[in-house]
Design a protein around this motif. Structure first.
Motif, short mmCIF file in Angstrom:
data_model
loop_
_atom_site.label_atom_id
_atom_site.label_comp_id
_atom_site.label_asym_id
_atom_site.label_seq_id
_atom_site.Cartn_x
_atom_site.Cartn_y
_atom_site.Cartn_z
N VAL A 88 29.83 49.55 47.24
CA VAL A 88 29.52 48.23 47.81
C VAL A 88 28.86 48.49 49.16
CG1 VAL A 88 30.38 45.94 48.46
CG2 VAL A 88 31.63 47.28 46.77
N GLY A 145 35.53 48.90 60.10
CA GLY A 145 35.39 48.32 58.77
C GLY A 145 36.73 47.82 58.28
N THR A 146 36.75 47.45 57.02
CA THR A 146 37.97 46.88 56.45
C THR A 146 39.13 47.87 56.46
OG1 THR A 146 36.80 45.24 55.13
CG2 THR A 146 38.93 45.94 54.30
N SER A 147 38.84 49.15 56.32
CA SER A 147 39.93 50.14 56.34
C SER A 147 40.70 50.06 57.65
CB SER A 147 39.38 51.55 56.17
OG SER A 147 38.64 51.65 54.97
N HIS A 185 42.17 48.02 46.80
CA HIS A 185 41.37 49.12 47.34
C HIS A 185 42.27 50.20 47.96
CE1 HIS A 185 38.50 51.13 50.09
NE2 HIS A 185 37.59 50.75 49.22
N SER A 187 42.13 51.65 50.61
CA SER A 187 42.35 51.55 52.05
C SER A 187 43.72 50.93 52.36
CB SER A 187 41.24 50.73 52.71
OG SER A 187 41.14 49.46 52.12
N GLY A 239 37.89 39.68 45.96
CA GLY A 239 36.76 40.53 45.59
C GLY A 239 37.22 41.97 45.45
N VAL A 241 37.16 45.86 44.39
CA VAL A 241 36.03 46.78 44.49
C VAL A 241 35.51 47.18 43.11
CG1 VAL A 241 37.42 48.90 44.67
CG2 VAL A 241 35.17 48.76 45.80
N ASP A 266 42.70 41.31 51.59
CA ASP A 266 41.55 42.21 51.68
C ASP A 266 40.35 41.46 51.11
OD1 ASP A 266 39.50 43.98 51.26
OD2 ASP A 266 40.74 45.58 50.43
N ALA A 268 37.07 42.38 51.92
CA ALA A 268 36.02 43.24 52.49
C ALA A 268 34.63 42.65 52.31
CB ALA A 268 36.10 44.64 51.88
N PHE A 269 34.25 42.43 51.05
CA PHE A 269 32.98 41.71 50.85
C PHE A 269 33.25 40.27 50.41
CE2 PHE A 269 34.04 43.93 46.96
CZ PHE A 269 33.83 42.99 45.97
N ASP A 296 34.47 42.73 56.11
CA ASP A 296 33.34 43.48 56.67
C ASP A 296 32.15 42.58 56.94
OD1 ASP A 296 34.25 46.18 56.72
OD2 ASP A 296 34.06 46.28 54.55
N HIS A 298 29.36 44.48 57.42
CA HIS A 298 28.31 45.42 57.00
C HIS A 298 28.08 45.44 55.49
CE1 HIS A 298 31.73 48.63 57.47
NE2 HIS A 298 31.77 48.14 56.25
N LYS A 299 28.85 44.67 54.75
CA LYS A 299 28.60 44.58 53.31
C LYS A 299 27.78 43.32 53.02
CE LYS A 299 32.43 47.51 51.85
NZ LYS A 299 33.83 47.54 51.38
C1 LIG Z 1 34.69 48.55 51.02
C2 LIG Z 1 36.03 47.99 50.76
C3 LIG Z 1 37.12 48.32 51.57
C4 LIG Z 1 36.99 49.31 52.69
O1 LIG Z 1 36.15 48.80 53.68
P1 LIG Z 1 35.40 49.77 54.70
O2 LIG Z 1 34.54 48.85 55.47
O3 LIG Z 1 34.62 50.72 53.85
O4 LIG Z 1 36.43 50.45 55.50
C5 LIG Z 1 38.33 47.72 51.33
N1 LIG Z 1 38.47 46.83 50.32
C6 LIG Z 1 37.45 46.49 49.51
C7 LIG Z 1 37.68 45.49 48.43
C8 LIG Z 1 36.19 47.06 49.71
O5 LIG Z 1 35.17 46.72 48.91
#
Ligand SMILES: *Cc1c(COP(=O)(O)O)cnc(C)c1O
Length: 483
Positions: A88, A145-147, A185, A187, A239, A241, A266, A268-269, A296, A298-299
């Motif tokens: 992603v 980022g999300t992590s 995810h 993370s 969402g 991954v 979570d 992230a996107f 995030d 950045h996604k």
């Molecule tokens: C990408 C993603 C993460 C991690 O995010 P980073 O920005 O890469 O640290 C966590 N959860 C989901 C669902 C993701 O797609």
């Protein structure tokens, strides 16, 4: 005696020469952004990699920039290309060239103090808070980022469970357990590890197309309580991954409330489906009820790497977890050290870069309507790819397309091992040829091709060409008899 002065410090000796170099480099960067369609990922020749080693001898800007342009710039991740759908990966924005130039010029340290960048960060957090539907009293911090945002969020959840004393005593053997859907995810597991909670204490709850199985979640919480454990967090996914699935966040919020435990999401996107049209917009309904969100920019907001966000519903819980300023960092009533809050009180980092400007510029320049339209377009494209897969003999979807991800196999008639080898091989071939970037994922013992759409440069034609390329690669591989 020799003077200790360096006349220019580390500045250019000739600013006009520097200006000319900077303009030329800017032109190269703008050209590359404009011509992204002609510039897919390419493998950096292996023999050239050792040449990047630094001897430590300075050769001047002009020589250094020449090397950047020739040896580094062409070998990007490929995610700026319209047919990149691996993992992603955000596509980036032309505006990012501008924001990063200003960020470097200002060189702000965003740990705190009174300067424009911290106000920009607050404006970005306010905007996100409004889009997501969190209350005005929520707090937040921009992170890599999300992590990293997940660590910030789960640390805050732990403070609610154990009190701020956890900062001095540590977990002290507290039997904390948490819950997440099977497709969570990695993370989140990593955050459990980092916080000393242990990844085994994040229970994986089975899930279906509608997300986490709620009966199984309730049963797991009850079983843990009966065993003397302390359930403290449910992690919902907006969402996933692998498949772009969404948990039923309203149902999770109800359970979390009834059980008195923290709901973390979570997103992230997927949190940004809040900006999409129906029906996708409604996938994330209930996200506004979470205690915390990690997501995030950045996604799916497409800003250049890196930028994520931790949003925490109750500011005092975030501060109770992270605020700590020794005397030399004390706030002042006036001057540079005035202005609360300081972002170092909201996360791990003290010195922090200005991640906010690229988001601020993107939203200010493009507006949420256009950003949202790109997200809606991506969901339509994933559905469209699903249709093309369904209509192509031998291709087969692994699961329904829920949002922006389509997972499929190129040869449904082969046994699982051969299918897996074939799909993996196809992903490699198309990446190396520059035709398209799919990544792979495993489901039920089969490695599938996976396309995740967070790419604002993708067009309908790209989908058809990519499916044709998959079929051609499959037939080539089959003909060659390797499999
Ligand atoms: C990408 C993603 C993460 C991690 O995010 P980073 O920005 O890469 O640290 C966590 N959860 C989901 C669902 C993701 O797609």
């Amino acid at each position: 005696m020799q003077t200790s002065d360096m006349p220019e410090g580390l500045d250019p000796e000739d600013w006009e020469a520097f200006r000319a170099e900077a303009h030329a480099l800017l032109d190269i960067c703008v050209d590359r952004m404009r011509d992204a369609r002609d510039l897919p990922w390419q493998l950096k020749p292996r023999e050239d990699i050792p040449k990047l080693a630094l001897s430590g001898v300075g050769h001047g800007e002009a020589a250094a920039i020449k090397r950047v342009v020739e040896e580094i710039l062409p070998y990007h991740t490929g995610n700026t290309h319209p047919r990149f759908w691996g993992w992603v990966h955000g596509t980036g924005l032309a505006q990012g060239i501008l924001s990063e130039m200003v960020v470097a010029t200002m060189n702000s340290n965003c740990g705190g103090r009174d300067h424009a960048a911290t106000y920009v960060e607050r404006a970005v957090i306010d905007w996100a808070r409004r889009v997501i539907g969190f209350p005005d009293t929520a707090s937040g911090v921009l992170v890599t980022g999300t992590s990293q945002a997940t660590v910030v969020a789960l640390a805050s959840a732990r403070t609610r469970a154990l009190g701020a004393a956890v900062r001095t005593t540590g977990n002290n053997g507290a039997p904390l357990v948490g819950y997440a859907g099977g497709g969570v995810h990695s993370s989140s597991a990593k955050a459990f590890e980092v916080l000393g909670l242990g990844r085994d204490n994040m229970r994986l709850i089975p899930e279906g197309d509608g997300g986490m199985d709620l009966d199984a979640l309730n049963a797991a919480i009850a079983a843990d309580r009966a065993a003397g454990k302390q359930p403290f967090v449910v992690i919902g996914t907006a969402g996933s991954v692998d498949l772009g699935r969404y948990d039923n966040l309203n149902a999770l919020a109800d359970i979390a409330k009834a059980e008195g435990i923290w709901l973390h999401v979570d997103g992230a996107f997927g949190a940004w489906s809040r900006l999409a049209e129906a029906p996708w917009r409604h996938l994330s309904d209930g996200i506004e009820r979470a205690d915390s969100l990690a997501c995030d920019f950045h996604k799916w907001i497409s800003v250049p790497y890196d930028c994520g966000l931790a949003l925490i519903r109750h500011e005092e819980e975030q501060r109770a977890t992270f605020a700590s300023r020794p005397a030399y960092l004390e706030g002042q009533v006036a001057g540079l050290a005035g202005a609360e809050p300081w972002f170092c009180d909201y996360g791990v980092d003290l010195s922090r870069g200005n991640r906010a400007l690229k988001v601020w510029l993107a939203v200010e320049a493009l507006g949420e309507e256009r950003l949202g339209a790109a997200i809606t377009m991506n969901c339509r494209q994933a559905a469209r790819l699903g249709e093309l897969v369904d209509a192509t003999p031998g291709l087969h979807r692994a699961a329904p397309v829920v949002s922006n991800i389509c997972v499929f196999t190129a040869a449904d008639s082969l046994p699982p091992e051969e299918q897996s080898a074939l799909n993996t091989r196809i992903s490699h071939e198309l990446q190396l040829s520059g035709e398209a970037v799919f990544s792979t994922t495993k489901r039920d013992g089969v490695t599938y091709l996976r396309a995740a759409f967070v790419n604002h440069r993708t067009r309908e034609q790209d989908l058809r060409e990519a499916v044709n390329a998959v079929v051609a690669a499959r037939d080539r591989v089959k003909m060659s008899g390797v499999l």
